[in-house]
Motif scaffolding. Structure first.
Motif, PDB file in Angstrom:
ATOM      1  N   ASP A   1       9.727  -2.344  70.059  1.00 16.49           N
ATOM      2  CA  ASP A   1       8.980  -1.085  70.148  1.00 16.49           C
ATOM      3  C   ASP A   1       7.740  -1.076  69.264  1.00 16.49           C
ATOM      4  O   ASP A   1       7.262  -0.004  68.880  1.00 16.49           O
ATOM      5  N   GLY A   2       7.230  -2.239  68.929  1.00 14.95           N
ATOM      6  CA  GLY A   2       5.965  -2.323  68.218  1.00 14.95           C
ATOM      7  C   GLY A   2       5.975  -1.577  66.897  1.00 14.95           C
ATOM      8  O   GLY A   2       6.927  -1.676  66.112  1.00 14.95           O
ATOM      9  N   ASP A   3       4.918  -0.821  66.647  1.00 12.83           N
ATOM     10  CA  ASP A   3       4.738  -0.144  65.370  1.00 12.83           C
ATOM     11  C   ASP A   3       5.258   1.288  65.354  1.00 12.83           C
ATOM     12  O   ASP A   3       4.936   2.054  64.441  1.00 12.83           O
ATOM     13  N   ASN A   4       6.041   1.684  66.343  1.00 10.59           N
ATOM     14  CA  ASN A   4       6.617   3.025  66.321  1.00 10.59           C
ATOM     15  C   ASN A   4       7.528   3.195  65.113  1.00 10.59           C
ATOM     16  O   ASN A   4       8.387   2.347  64.833  1.00 10.59           O
ATOM     17  N   ARG A   5       7.352   4.310  64.421  1.00 12.19           N
ATOM     18  CA  ARG A   5       8.203   4.667  63.285  1.00 12.19           C
ATOM     19  C   ARG A   5       8.965   5.935  63.647  1.00 12.19           C
ATOM     20  O   ARG A   5       8.417   6.842  64.281  1.00 12.19           O
ATOM     21  N   VAL A   6      10.228   5.999  63.222  1.00  6.43           N
ATOM     22  CA  VAL A   6      11.106   7.074  63.669  1.00  6.43           C
ATOM     23  C   VAL A   6      11.988   7.535  62.520  1.00  6.43           C
ATOM     24  O   VAL A   6      12.431   6.715  61.701  1.00  6.43           O
ATOM     25  N   SER A   7      12.242   8.831  62.487  1.00  6.28           N
ATOM     26  CA  SER A   7      13.319   9.379  61.675  1.00  6.28           C
ATOM     27  C   SER A   7      14.117  10.289  62.589  1.00  6.28           C
ATOM     28  O   SER A   7      13.543  11.182  63.236  1.00  6.28           O
ATOM     29  N   HIS A   8      15.449  10.095  62.623  1.00  6.43           N
ATOM     30  CA  HIS A   8      16.202  10.611  63.763  1.00  6.43           C
ATOM     31  C   HIS A   8      17.668  10.784  63.398  1.00  6.43           C
ATOM     32  O   HIS A   8      18.230  10.024  62.601  1.00  6.43           O
ATOM     33  N   VAL A   9      18.315  11.785  64.036  1.00  5.60           N
ATOM     34  CA  VAL A   9      19.776  11.908  63.985  1.00  5.60           C
ATOM     35  C   VAL A   9      20.273  12.133  65.402  1.00  5.60           C
ATOM     36  O   VAL A   9      19.571  12.701  66.248  1.00  5.60           O
ATOM     37  N   GLN A  10      21.494  11.682  65.675  1.00  5.49           N
ATOM     38  CA  GLN A  10      22.081  11.815  67.006  1.00  5.49           C
ATOM     39  C   GLN A  10      23.570  12.090  66.863  1.00  5.49           C
ATOM     40  O   GLN A  10      24.152  11.855  65.806  1.00  5.49           O
ATOM     41  N   THR A  11      24.208  12.574  67.943  1.00  6.18           N
ATOM     42  CA  THR A  11      25.611  12.989  67.843  1.00  6.18           C
ATOM     43  C   THR A  11      26.550  12.052  68.587  1.00  6.18           C
ATOM     44  O   THR A  11      27.671  12.426  68.921  1.00  6.18           O
ATOM     45  N   GLY A  12      26.129  10.824  68.821  1.00  4.39           N
ATOM     46  CA  GLY A  12      26.992   9.836  69.454  1.00  4.39           C
ATOM     47  C   GLY A  12      26.401   8.458  69.287  1.00  4.39           C
ATOM     48  O   GLY A  12      25.242   8.301  68.893  1.00  4.39           O
ATOM     49  N   GLN A  13      27.212   7.443  69.587  1.00  2.00           N
ATOM     50  CA  GLN A  13      26.742   6.063  69.534  1.00  2.00           C
ATOM     51  C   GLN A  13      27.620   5.219  70.437  1.00  2.00           C
ATOM     52  O   GLN A  13      28.845   5.200  70.290  1.00  2.00           O
ATOM     53  N   PHE A  14      26.985   4.526  71.391  1.00  9.13           N
ATOM     54  CA  PHE A  14      27.710   3.597  72.245  1.00  9.13           C
ATOM     55  C   PHE A  14      26.816   2.413  72.545  1.00  9.13           C
ATOM     56  O   PHE A  14      25.660   2.579  72.953  1.00  9.13           O
ATOM     57  N   SER A  15      27.341   1.204  72.337  1.00  6.73           N
ATOM     58  CA  SER A  15      26.598  -0.022  72.656  1.00  6.73           C
ATOM     59  C   SER A  15      27.581  -1.173  72.717  1.00  6.73           C
ATOM     60  O   SER A  15      28.748  -1.054  72.316  1.00  6.73           O
ATOM     61  N   GLY A  16      27.100  -2.325  73.199  1.00  5.18           N
ATOM     62  CA  GLY A  16      27.954  -3.480  73.370  1.00  5.18           C
ATOM     63  C   GLY A  16      27.901  -4.435  72.189  1.00  5.18           C
ATOM     64  O   GLY A  16      27.365  -4.130  71.114  1.00  5.18           O
ATOM     65  N   ALA A  17      28.440  -5.619  72.419  1.00  4.90           N
ATOM     66  CA  ALA A  17      28.482  -6.640  71.373  1.00  4.90           C
ATOM     67  C   ALA A  17      27.082  -7.192  71.112  1.00  4.90           C
ATOM     68  O   ALA A  17      26.170  -7.091  71.945  1.00  4.90           O
ATOM     69  N   ARG A  18      26.926  -7.792  69.952  1.00  5.63           N
ATOM     70  CA  ARG A  18      25.659  -8.423  69.608  1.00  5.63           C
ATOM     71  C   ARG A  18      25.296  -9.464  70.666  1.00  5.63           C
ATOM     72  O   ARG A  18      26.117 -10.263  71.098  1.00  5.63           O
ATOM     73  N   GLY A  19      24.053  -9.424  71.110  1.00  5.37           N
ATOM     74  CA  GLY A  19      23.589 -10.343  72.141  1.00  5.37           C
ATOM     75  C   GLY A  19      23.709  -9.804  73.553  1.00  5.37           C
ATOM     76  O   GLY A  19      23.159 -10.393  74.487  1.00  5.37           O
ATOM     77  N   SER A  20      24.414  -8.671  73.732  1.00  5.43           N
ATOM     78  CA  SER A  20      24.555  -8.094  75.063  1.00  5.43           C
ATOM     79  C   SER A  20      23.358  -7.192  75.372  1.00  5.43           C
ATOM     80  O   SER A  20      22.525  -6.912  74.508  1.00  5.43           O
ATOM     81  N   THR A  21      23.302  -6.717  76.603  1.00  2.00           N
ATOM     82  CA  THR A  21      22.244  -5.793  77.008  1.00  2.00           C
ATOM     83  C   THR A  21      22.778  -4.371  77.183  1.00  2.00           C
ATOM     84  O   THR A  21      22.095  -3.514  77.733  1.00  2.00           O
ATOM     85  N   ILE A  22      23.985  -4.125  76.680  1.00  2.00           N
ATOM     86  CA  ILE A  22      24.634  -2.822  76.847  1.00  2.00           C
ATOM     87  C   ILE A  22      24.270  -1.933  75.677  1.00  2.00           C
ATOM     88  O   ILE A  22      24.561  -2.262  74.519  1.00  2.00           O
ATOM     89  N   GLY A  23      23.633  -0.822  75.976  1.00  2.00           N
ATOM     90  CA  GLY A  23      23.279   0.099  74.905  1.00  2.00           C
ATOM     91  C   GLY A  23      22.576   1.325  75.424  1.00  2.00           C
ATOM     92  O   GLY A  23      21.943   1.303  76.492  1.00  2.00           O
ATOM     93  N   GLN A  24      22.662   2.386  74.661  1.00  2.00           N
ATOM     94  CA  GLN A  24      22.055   3.643  75.062  1.00  2.00           C
ATOM     95  C   GLN A  24      20.529   3.568  75.055  1.00  2.00           C
ATOM     96  O   GLN A  24      19.927   2.859  74.266  1.00  2.00           O
ATOM     97  N   HIS A  25      19.958   4.361  75.957  1.00  2.00           N
ATOM     98  CA  HIS A  25      18.512   4.566  76.042  1.00  2.00           C
ATOM     99  C   HIS A  25      17.762   3.224  76.104  1.00  2.00           C
ATOM    100  O   HIS A  25      17.025   2.848  75.188  1.00  2.00           O
TER     101      HIS A  25
END
Length: 427
Positions: free
Chosen positions: A234-258
């Motif tokens: 995502d280049g030079d985008n900087r973010v500060s953020h909170v969210q109410t869930g988390q789902f993603s796959g194993a390291r190296g996979s393509t499974i993940g939110q958003h």
């Protein structure tokens, strides 16, 4: 709200000199779904009726103008619909101007005006059954199809579809929230909020929110030493953020939110977190925008995405600092399909008068068949699509990169203040 302008389309009050516009619309092509052209006497009567009903307040009629040029007409008038006080709307656009979205823009202005200025909040339209363009406009503008009918008309019969649009304000009286977060405890409640931004595409360290709990508000901030959250993706985008869930796959996979771009790969495995995942009901935030051209703030619930297609976004408020002035600004609202093939993008920017850097309420009322959007409890948009899965809440402050990769360090920190987040279960 500003209900009178939308891009270059404007609405101008119908006047005594506008009979030629009725004559221009009185062709076999333009009246094909209305029983054919009227006589000159009938047109004169229609013009007189427009002006008389406008004087009494029973109707509001406009010329549709594009850059000051009349391209059609639109209006609304008082009726009773199935025993309910309502407005009926009608419109036309001259043939040479059709196919450019002008009727849709004019109808958006009309609905905004009715929601802002009148106590009657039901809008009804009755396009002919063969009027494909007007029926499609009702559908895409968020109207609900309520059946069909036939009535005598100009010596024959007119068959029409019945479309209704609820423009009523958000009413929360008597409803109990299942989340009423007012950030008053001095610490972030991590049983509700995960203080990281999509950490699977980077790491928890890189995506950790910078925040403080001020008196009665969460403050997310980006300062001079905030690093880009995911420079690889995502280049030079900087973010500060909170969210109410988390789902993603194993390291190296393509499974993940958003999955915001192609080629994303999980860089750090994350724990699954199902913190607060509403499904239907009302979702509301009270927040203040940041007026700086590099900043953007947003509140957008997204599908929890434990199934890749359950990824749609309900964008309740997206505000770019470059679009915020001292007396008003633009707020993006609507539905974004992301990777949900069952959805279509239906997103637009609503002009709001007033200082958006002060607190305003932004909300969505979500049912199995539609999402209605509100700003300061006033209706602004309806999206008639089905989003049938849990979502997690996403509160974001972004610093967007400049083309020359410089930063306005003197303006930092950018601070996004959120006073309240509430959700109400489906009533």
């Amino acid at each position: 709200m500003d209900g009178m302008t939308d891009a270059t389309v404007t609405l101008a009050a119908w006047g005594p000199d506008d009979l030629p516009l009725l004559e221009r619309a009185n062709t076999p092509e333009m009246t094909a779904h209305l029983g054919g052209p009227e006589t000159p006497a009938e047109l004169a009567q229609r013009q007189e009726r427009h002006l008389r009903l406008m004087r009494t307040g029973e109707a509001v009629m406009y010329r549709i103008e594009l850059g000051g040029v009349a391209v059609g007409g639109i209006g609304y008038w008082r009726i009773d619909h199935d025993g309910t006080p309502a407005w009926e709307a009608g419109w036309n656009v001259f043939p040479e101007w059709q196919g450019r979205g002008l009727a849709r823009a004019a109808l958006r202005l009309l609905t905004q005006e009715i929601a802002a200025r009148h106590d009657r909040h039901l809008l009804v339209a009755f396009p002919g059954v063969d009027n494909a363009a007007s029926n499609a406009l009702c559908r895409t503008a968020g109207f609900e199809h309520r059946g069909s009918g036939t009535q005598p008309w100009r010596g024959s019969e007119l068959s029409f579809h019945i479309w209704t649009l609820d423009l009523s304000p958000l009413d929360l009286d008597g409803r109990e929230p299942d989340l009423d977060e007012r950030f008053g405890e001095g610490v972030l409640d991590e049983k509700v909020w995960w203080p990281h931004y999509l950490p699977h595409w980077a790491s928890r360290e890189r995506t950790a929110a910078r925040y403080s709990i001020a008196p009665d508000a969460l403050e997310l901030f980006i300062d001079a030493d905030t690093a880009p959250w995911s420079p690889e993706f995502d280049g030079d985008n900087r973010v500060s953020h909170v969210q109410t869930g988390q789902f993603s796959g194993a390291r190296g996979s393509t499974i993940g939110q958003h999955r915001f771009r192609d080629g994303l790969v999980v860089r750090e495995e994350q724990p699954e977190r199902r913190l607060h995942l509403p499904r239907y009901g009302v979702v509301e935030v009270r927040m203040a925008a940041v007026r700086h051209p590099d900043a953007m703030v947003a509140f957008w619930p997204i599908g929890f995405e434990d199934r890749p297609e359950d990824s749609g976004e309900i964008c309740i408020a997206e505000i770019f600092g470059s679009e915020v002035g001292e007396e008003g600004g633009w707020v993006g609202v609507g539905v974004k399909r992301q990777h949900d093939p069952r959805l279509r993008d239906d997103f637009e920017k609503i002009r709001v008068e007033g200082d958006l850097t002060q607190m305003h309420d932004y909300a969505a009322e979500w049912t199995p068949d539609a999402v209605r959007f509100f700003i300061d409890h006033r209706w602004v948009k309806t999206v008639r699509q089905r989003i049938d899965y849990p979502v997690q809440l996403m509160l974001d402050l972004y610093e967007l990169p400049r083309a020359d990769r410089t930063r306005d360090v003197a303006a930092l920190p950018h601070t996004f203040r959120v006073e309240r987040v509430r959700t109400f279960p489906r009533s």
